[in-house]
Structures are given as C-alpha cells and as structure tokens.
Design an enzyme around this catalytic site. Structure first.
Site, PDB file in Angstrom:
ATOM      1  CB  SER A 124      -1.186  -0.325   1.122  1.00 49.55           C
ATOM      2  OG  SER A 124       0.049  -0.194   2.515  1.00 49.55           O
ATOM      3  CG  HIS A 145      -3.066  -1.427  -2.706  1.00 48.66           C
ATOM      4  ND1 HIS A 145      -3.879   0.819  -2.847  1.00 48.66           N
ATOM      5  CD2 HIS A 145      -3.147  -1.154  -1.105  1.00 48.66           C
ATOM      6  CE1 HIS A 145      -3.589   0.626  -1.555  1.00 48.66           C
ATOM      7  NE2 HIS A 145      -3.264  -0.750  -1.267  1.00 48.66           N
ATOM      8  CD  GLU A 157      -4.478   2.544  -5.410  1.00 53.15           C
ATOM      9  OE1 GLU A 157      -4.243   3.774  -4.995  1.00 53.15           O
ATOM     10  OE2 GLU A 157      -3.222   2.393  -4.119  1.00 53.15           O
ATOM     11  CG  ASN A 195      -2.924   4.972   1.429  1.00 49.60           C
ATOM     12  OD1 ASN A 195      -3.588   5.087   1.402  1.00 49.60           O
ATOM     13  ND2 ASN A 195      -2.862   3.589   1.356  1.00 49.60           N
TER      14      ASN A 195
END
Length: 511
Positions: A124, A145, A157, A195
């Site tokens: 991540s 991900h 992702e 993120n």
C-alpha cells in the site's frame, strides 16, 4: 505475460492474513486454483477455515449458493512451502509492509517460479520500483493493491514501477476486471493514488483541531454534511491513529519533507498517549465497553422564516444564492441581483453573508470595511444536500450578535442546519475539498493517474461521495485556486500552493 491468465492458471498467494485470505478467495471465486502460503505453521489452514465459516454464513443468508461456495473452497489449498509456487502463473504477496522483507521474498520466489510467471505485490505504500531493483526479471513485478475487505471493495490499483513491462501491467489490469474489480492504472509514487490524494481529508481537520476551530464531533458533522459517510476524526479512529500517522509519515518522507504532507502534532499526541482509536478503546472518541459515540446530528429540522430586510441584494451565484432567490420569489419578497461583484452571497441592509473564498471573515471585514460580516462553507454535496444538512459558518470578530443570529437564520431558511465554527480560513469543507482537488491535479500532472482513474479510485477505494475532478466540474477551477491562494497567503507556507495543472485550468476557463 502478455495477456490476462486463463481461469485455469494457478495463483499462489503469500501471506494468510486478512488481505491474503481475501485475495485467495477472490481468485478462487473467479475459477483459479489457488495455493495459500504463510510462514507461520497452520496459518494458511486457519485462514481457509475462517473463509469457509464466512462464506457459509453468506449461504445461510441467501447471498451465495452452496455449490458455488463448495467449488470456491475446493480450489484453495494451503501450501507447505514456497516451492509449491513452481507451477503458478501469478504470485501475489500480501505480507508485512517492510521493504527488505518483501525484497527477500520476491528474490526467493524468482528462484522457484518460471520466467513467464508474474509477481504482484499488494503493497500500500512501498515503491514498486524499489522492490523490483535487484530482481533477475524486474519487468514482471507489478503492484496489485487491493483494499480491505478484499471480497467487497471493488478497487484495485495496478501500479507500474520504473521496470514494470507495460504488457504485464495491462495483463493484471484485465485480470482484475475479470475478477469483478475496477482496476485503475497508477505510477509508483509515494502513496500511489488513494493514500496520496486522501491525505488532505485528514490533514485539514487535524489542522483545524490544532487551531481549536471546532471539536472533533463538529468537524465530523461538517464533512458528513458534504456527503462523506464518515467524518475525518471518526474515520481516523476506525483506521487507527498509529496506522494513519505511519502512512502520513511515509508519504511525507518519500516526498522529501514536502510541507503539503507534514504530519500533525495532534495525531502524534494521540499515538504517544496510546489513544489509537477503536482498537484501543479511545481516540478522538471514547469507545469504552464497546460504546458507539453519538454523532452530532441535527434534530428534527424545520426551515427558518426568511429574515426581515429593507434592501436585499444577492451577489454572484451558487447553491445558497439560488435557494435564497427561489425562497424570496415564492414569498413575493423584492430583491436585487448583482452578477459581477466578485463574490457570492447576500447583502441585507449593508450586512453581508458570503460564501467563503478561503479568507477568514475577520479579514474580509477588514478589507471591505463591512463590520457585520459572516462567511459560510461550501456545500459540496450534490445540490447542496438534503434539508437539514449541516453547513459551517463563522462571523467576523466585530459582527454584532444580532447579525450573527440573522446570518444563521438565512442559512436555515435556505435549508441547512447552520453550525458555527471559530473564524478559521476556509472553514471545513471548502479547504478540505479544495486540497483534495489540488492533490489530484498534481497526481494527474505528474503522470500518477488519469482524471478518470483518480475519480474512480477515491470513490471506490475510500467511498468518497464524488471524485476530485467531479467536484472540480461542479465548482470552478478559478474558485478553487482562489481558495488555495488565500489559504497560502494566510498560513504563509508551502502547504497550500496551487497545482500548476489546476492553475492552468483556471486561466483557461477565465478566457
């Protein structure tokens, strides 16, 4: 690999934790034979047993067929060693988030698997480029991900590092879609898409708490009023402050100390004090004894009557102005409209209530000479939200108590539940959404993702009510830049610098 593997292609999953078990389930449900491995003896078998219990519960509720569940479980086999990856066409690792541990695993796997096997990492936050460095065939490593819980969350992702072969990334993109996911391409940069872009959602509320502009409950209510399912404080409590702070510190460090990602002392204090959120029983809220803290929500809502005014002028446009115009017309109240004044809001006998442009109310009052002045937040929810939606506002220090009460009444007459905050620059929603848009704009300019990819990632990965570019389309690039520039001038730092991509959009639309 130049094409997505067939459903008969064996998949090997390393790591039998929540993420690894979820990945194994999704792959098996798609028809792949799956071997699940964990270095802890018995962990893979335990993970399969837990999967069986969860899937059988869904059968009992009528959400899955019993035969489909039996077939899925039959395809998952606990593996005793990495050597069982030899026949795999795809290996997905979902182990601890430590660079050297993952690197060692990937090198060990290269000694086992065939040259056509793709290696995928569920990291991540760790650079896919760094993980590939030193591999014999670095082009076959790609980020894959997933988001927790894997069987439920749609986003994947697909992350390309410097070495990742385009054909490999495309094959994993296609495979993810065949597994029922919504894949988005991302370049391997700190935080990838979700993120990275999500940092301001937490950071702006933490900054407002640092200024004591509002309480956690008040700020959460403001962001829920903008359409978010959870406010930043309750979401950080759910994630865990240690985890959230760790991600922020990772993104901050990987971006060489860029002030846009600077961690918060407010959150550091919570971590240092052991108030990690729900898992520790205390964070911003108290969860002692399994309690669920009460949300700050409006009670039964009734629109207020339109306040009395002699000369009433509506400036600019936007949700609030249009609601006031409609209500005044229905009440047969006279008013004037001015389109080119440079601000949006109302002027009632010289007192003003304005949509925030990023400046505190006190600053606007000082610069305009209007003593009775208040500002209200941006209504980010589509259409401004349902009747009773919370909307923040603030009054200038010199405003009279009577005008403060009247300003709140104007907002309530427009269908909002007004929530007064301290007079902070950009209030809560305007500064948060502006920064989310800004971060997404930089990600697009830097080739991290596309506009559509950013929108899909934020809606599917963290359940945002809209994607950053959808917000931008509803708002206006020039208005977003104006908010950012005012925040930048107010705080005098690098944090609020406008993305060059976003500024270009503002210049383009200004023509």
């Amino acid at each position: 690999m130049s094409a997505a593997p067939e459903t008969s292609t064996p998949v090997f999953v390393v790591g039998a934790g929540i993420m690894g078990a979820g990945i194994a389930q999704v792959a098996a449900q798609a028809g792949h034979p799956v071997r699940l491995f964990d270095t802890r003896e018995g962990a893979a078998a335990d993970a399969k047993a837990k999967l069986a219990t969860g899937l059988e519960a869904l059968v009992a509720k009528g959400r899955l067929g019993a035969e489909a569940v039996r077939a899925t479980l039959a395809r998952i086999t606990p593996a005793a060693s990495l050597a069982e990856a030899a026949e795999a066409g795809l290996v997905v690792e979902a182990i601890v988030e430590k660079l050297e541990v993952k690197r060692t695993l990937l090198r060990d796997l290269e000694a086992v698997v065939g040259d056509a096997c793709v290696l995928a990492t569920n990291t991540s936050s760790i650079s896919v480029t760094a993980l590939a460095n030193g591999l014999r065939l670095p082009g076959r490593l790609v980020g894959m991900h997933f988001f927790n819980p894997v069987p439920v969350m749609k986003l994947v992702e697909v992350i390309s590092g410097l070495h990742t072969a385009p054909a490999v990334a495309e094959a994993i993109f296609d495979l993810s879609a065949r597994w029922g996911k919504v894949p988005v391409h991302a370049r391997s940069t700190p935080g990838f898409i979700v993120n990275r872009i999500a940092r301001p959602f937490y950071a702006e509320t933490l900054a407002l708490l640092h200024e004591r502009a509002g309480t956690p409950a008040e700020l959460d209510a403001c962001l829920r009023g903008a359409g978010f399912r959870m406010g930043p404080c309750e979401l950080m409590d759910l994630i865990g402050h240690d985890t959230n702070l760790s991600v922020t510190e990772s993104v901050y460090g990987a971006n060489f100390g860029d002030k846009r990602f600077v961690p918060s002392g407010v959150q550091r204090d919570l971590v240092d004090g052991g108030w990690l959120g729900r898992k520790s029983g205390r964070g911003f809220y108290d969860y002692a004894g399994g309690a669920t803290p009460a949300r700050l929500e409006p009670a039964t809502f009734a629109p207020a009557p339109l306040p009395a005014a002699g000369r009433l002028v509506l400036h600019g446009g936007g949700v609030a102005v249009e609601r006031w115009a409609q209500a005044l017309a229905e009440a047969d109240r006279g008013f004037e409209r001015v389109e080119g004044s440079g601000w949006s809001g109302l002027d009632a006998d010289g007192a003003q209530l304005r949509l925030t442009d990023g400046r505190p109310a006190a600053q606007v009052a000082a610069e305009t000479g209007v003593r009775d002045l208040a500002v209200h937040d941006h209504a980010a929810a589509a259409g401004g939200g349902a009747p009773g939606t919370v909307l923040a506002w603030a009054a200038s220090a010199g405003a009279s108590a009577s005008w403060a009460a009247t300003a709140a009444q104007w907002l309530q007459a427009a269908g909002w539940c007004p929530l007064r905050l301290a007079d902070a620059a950009g209030l809560a929603v305007a500064r948060t959404v502006a920064m989310l848009v800004n971060e997404a704009a930089d990600a697009v300019q830097q080739g991290v993702c596309s506009e559509a990819g950013a929108d899909a990632a934020m809606k599917l990965g963290v359940n945002y009510p809209a994607g950053p570019f959808e917000w931008l389309a509803r708002w206006d690039a020039a208005a977003v830049v104006r908010v950012l520039d005012h925040l930048d001038a107010h705080y005098r730092g690098e944090r609020y610098r406008a993305s060059p991509w976003l500024r270009q959009q503002a210049w383009r639309t200004a023509r």
